[in-house]
Write a protein that holds these residues in place. Structure first.
Motif, short mmCIF file in Angstrom:
data_model
loop_
_atom_site.label_atom_id
_atom_site.label_comp_id
_atom_site.label_asym_id
_atom_site.label_seq_id
_atom_site.Cartn_x
_atom_site.Cartn_y
_atom_site.Cartn_z
N THR A 159 -20.51 -4.70 44.14
CA THR A 159 -21.23 -5.77 43.44
C THR A 159 -20.89 -5.84 41.95
N ARG A 160 -20.00 -4.98 41.50
CA ARG A 160 -19.67 -4.98 40.08
C ARG A 160 -18.16 -5.14 39.90
N VAL A 161 -17.75 -5.33 38.67
CA VAL A 161 -16.32 -5.39 38.38
C VAL A 161 -15.93 -4.15 37.58
N THR A 162 -14.68 -3.73 37.78
CA THR A 162 -14.20 -2.52 37.10
C THR A 162 -12.69 -2.56 37.04
N TRP A 163 -12.10 -1.72 36.19
CA TRP A 163 -10.64 -1.63 36.11
C TRP A 163 -10.12 -0.85 37.29
N ASN A 164 -9.01 -1.33 37.86
CA ASN A 164 -8.53 -0.72 39.11
C ASN A 164 -7.70 0.54 38.89
N HIS A 165 -7.41 0.90 37.65
CA HIS A 165 -6.71 2.16 37.37
C HIS A 165 -7.40 2.88 36.23
N GLU A 166 -7.39 4.19 36.32
CA GLU A 166 -7.91 4.98 35.20
C GLU A 166 -6.96 4.88 34.02
N LEU A 167 -7.49 5.12 32.85
CA LEU A 167 -6.68 5.04 31.63
C LEU A 167 -5.59 6.10 31.66
N PRO A 168 -4.33 5.70 31.40
CA PRO A 168 -3.26 6.71 31.34
C PRO A 168 -3.37 7.52 30.05
N PHE A 169 -2.42 8.40 29.82
CA PHE A 169 -2.41 9.15 28.57
C PHE A 169 -0.98 9.25 28.05
N CYS A 170 -0.87 9.54 26.77
CA CYS A 170 0.44 9.63 26.12
C CYS A 170 0.72 11.09 25.78
N GLU A 171 1.86 11.59 26.24
CA GLU A 171 2.23 12.97 25.94
C GLU A 171 3.49 12.99 25.08
N VAL A 172 3.62 14.06 24.31
CA VAL A 172 4.77 14.19 23.42
C VAL A 172 6.05 14.21 24.24
N VAL A 173 7.05 13.47 23.78
CA VAL A 173 8.35 13.45 24.45
C VAL A 173 9.01 14.82 24.29
N LYS A 174 9.47 15.38 25.39
CA LYS A 174 10.16 16.67 25.38
C LYS A 174 11.52 16.52 26.05
N CYS A 175 12.52 17.19 25.50
CA CYS A 175 13.84 17.25 26.12
C CYS A 175 14.12 18.69 26.53
N SER A 176 14.80 18.85 27.64
CA SER A 176 15.11 20.19 28.13
C SER A 176 16.12 20.87 27.21
N ASN A 177 16.16 22.18 27.27
CA ASN A 177 17.11 22.93 26.46
C ASN A 177 18.54 22.59 26.89
N ALA A 178 19.43 22.45 25.94
CA ALA A 178 20.82 22.09 26.23
C ALA A 178 21.73 23.24 25.81
N GLU A 179 22.65 23.60 26.70
CA GLU A 179 23.63 24.65 26.42
C GLU A 179 25.02 24.12 26.76
N VAL A 180 26.03 24.64 26.06
CA VAL A 180 27.41 24.24 26.30
C VAL A 180 28.23 25.48 26.64
N GLU A 181 28.83 25.49 27.81
CA GLU A 181 29.68 26.61 28.21
C GLU A 181 30.89 26.69 27.29
N ASN A 182 31.23 27.89 26.88
CA ASN A 182 32.33 28.15 25.94
C ASN A 182 32.06 27.53 24.57
N GLY A 183 30.78 27.32 24.28
CA GLY A 183 30.39 26.76 22.99
C GLY A 183 29.16 27.46 22.47
N ARG A 184 28.70 27.03 21.31
CA ARG A 184 27.53 27.63 20.68
C ARG A 184 26.81 26.58 19.85
N LYS A 185 25.53 26.85 19.57
CA LYS A 185 24.74 25.96 18.72
C LYS A 185 24.97 26.32 17.26
N LEU A 186 25.24 25.30 16.47
CA LEU A 186 25.39 25.49 15.03
C LEU A 186 24.10 25.17 14.29
#
Length: 319
Positions: A139-166
């Motif tokens: 008998t009432r109206v409501t939003w059909n989805h719960e509010l989403p959330f925003c999370e910090v963007v993360k990137c996976s660790n990157a490695e290079v074979e035969n190389g190194r991080k400077l």
């Protein structure tokens, strides 16, 4: 009486005639219009004929509510058409959702049937649906989805074979974090040295690779005539030439093999035999010239000494 004046008699007669006419003699309307926000009351649904002058009443559909001051009725008018429907029902409001941390809620309307959308601030990504619809729930109206959330963007660790991080040693990486790579000795980089964490959780440009190379070409008194590159991989061919006055005893054309070696071996540029002989002649001549000059200087000094000695002896005897 006022109503019995002569001017009113024709009007009363006309009204009397209209009242005595059979139902529908002045025309009728078709079925009342279907409205998206309201439906006919049951008593109006039961009618089959709608003569001119008939009034029907509507009820608001689920999800809608009455608008104050607007009549929920339509009338069959003289030209056998229904009166123009007014917006006597409007959508119920789902209410304003809560604020979206590190993001925004984009709203154009909050009433039944409307959509809201969500977005995240730079450096964050949306987890959950990016839209929500105002719908009926019993008998009432409501939003059909719960509010989403925003999370910090993360990137996976990157490695290079035969190389190194400077730079950019982590251990975790967020939006706009960067890594700079270098390759170990004997390898060169394919791709970008610097990669940056993007909003889609991926590195851009893509993570580079370190490819095995042949040794750098260091040629004394010579250069690479053709095929020069910053780095050389299997299959590369180069041609070497010597500078003027130098000769090459080896093969000028060499290539990088699958063992990451140059074949034939890197040639050497040696000084020409004729140049060596010429230099020797020049050196001998210079030595002889120096000896001659030294001899002449010594001889002239001796003669001067001999010529001054008798004068000294004469002076002593005279005294």
């Amino acid at each position: 009486m006022e109503l019995l004046r002569p001017g009113w008699i024709p009007r009363l007669s006309a009204l009397l005639v209209l009242a005595l006419l059979p139902r529908g003699a002045l025309g009728s309307c078709g079925t009342p219009p279907r409205l998206s926000f309201a439906e006919l009351q049951d008593e109006s649904k039961a009618k089959e004929e709608f003569p001119v002058g008939t009034t029907v009443t509507y009820n608001c559909r689920p999800g809608y509510q009455r608008v104050a001051g607007q009549s929920p009725t339509l009338t069959c008018e003289g030209e056998s058409v229904w009166s123009e429907p007014k917006m006597f029902c409007q959508g119920k409001s789902c209410g304003h959702p809560r604020d979206l941390a590190n993001g925004k809620v984009h709203i154009t309307d909050l009433r039944f049937g409307s959509n809201i959308t969500f977005s995240c601030d730079e450096g964050f990504r949306l987890v959950g649906p990016n839209t929500s619809l105002c719908v009926i729930d019993e008998t009432r109206v409501t939003w059909n989805h719960e509010l989403p959330f925003c999370e910090v963007v993360k990137c996976s660790n990157a490695e290079v074979e035969n190389g190194r991080k400077l730079s950019g040693f982590g251990p975790s990486y967020s939006y706009q974090d960067a890594i700079t790579f270098g390759c170990e000795a004997g390898y060169f980089m394919v791709g970008s040295r610097v990669i940056v964490c993007q909003a889609n959780n991926l590195w851009s440009p893509p993570v580079p690779t370190c490819e095995r190379v042949c040794p750098d070409l260091v040629i004394s008194h010579g250069r690479v005539k053709s095929g020069a590159k910053p780095h050389y991989v299997v299959g590369d061919h180069v041609t070497i030439e010597c500078y003027a006055a130098y000769t090459m005893p080896g093969e000028p054309k060499i290539h990088c093999t699958d063992k990451f070696k140059w074949e034939p071996v890197i040639p050497e540029c040696r000084l020409s035999v004729y140049i060596i002989i010429l230099l020797c002649v020049i050196v001998i001549a210079a030595v002889m010239l120096i000896v001659t000059l030294v001899y002449k200087k010594i001889f002239s000094q001796k003669r001067k000494h001999v010529s001054t000695s008798p004068t000294a002896e004469y002076t002593l005897c005279k005294t």
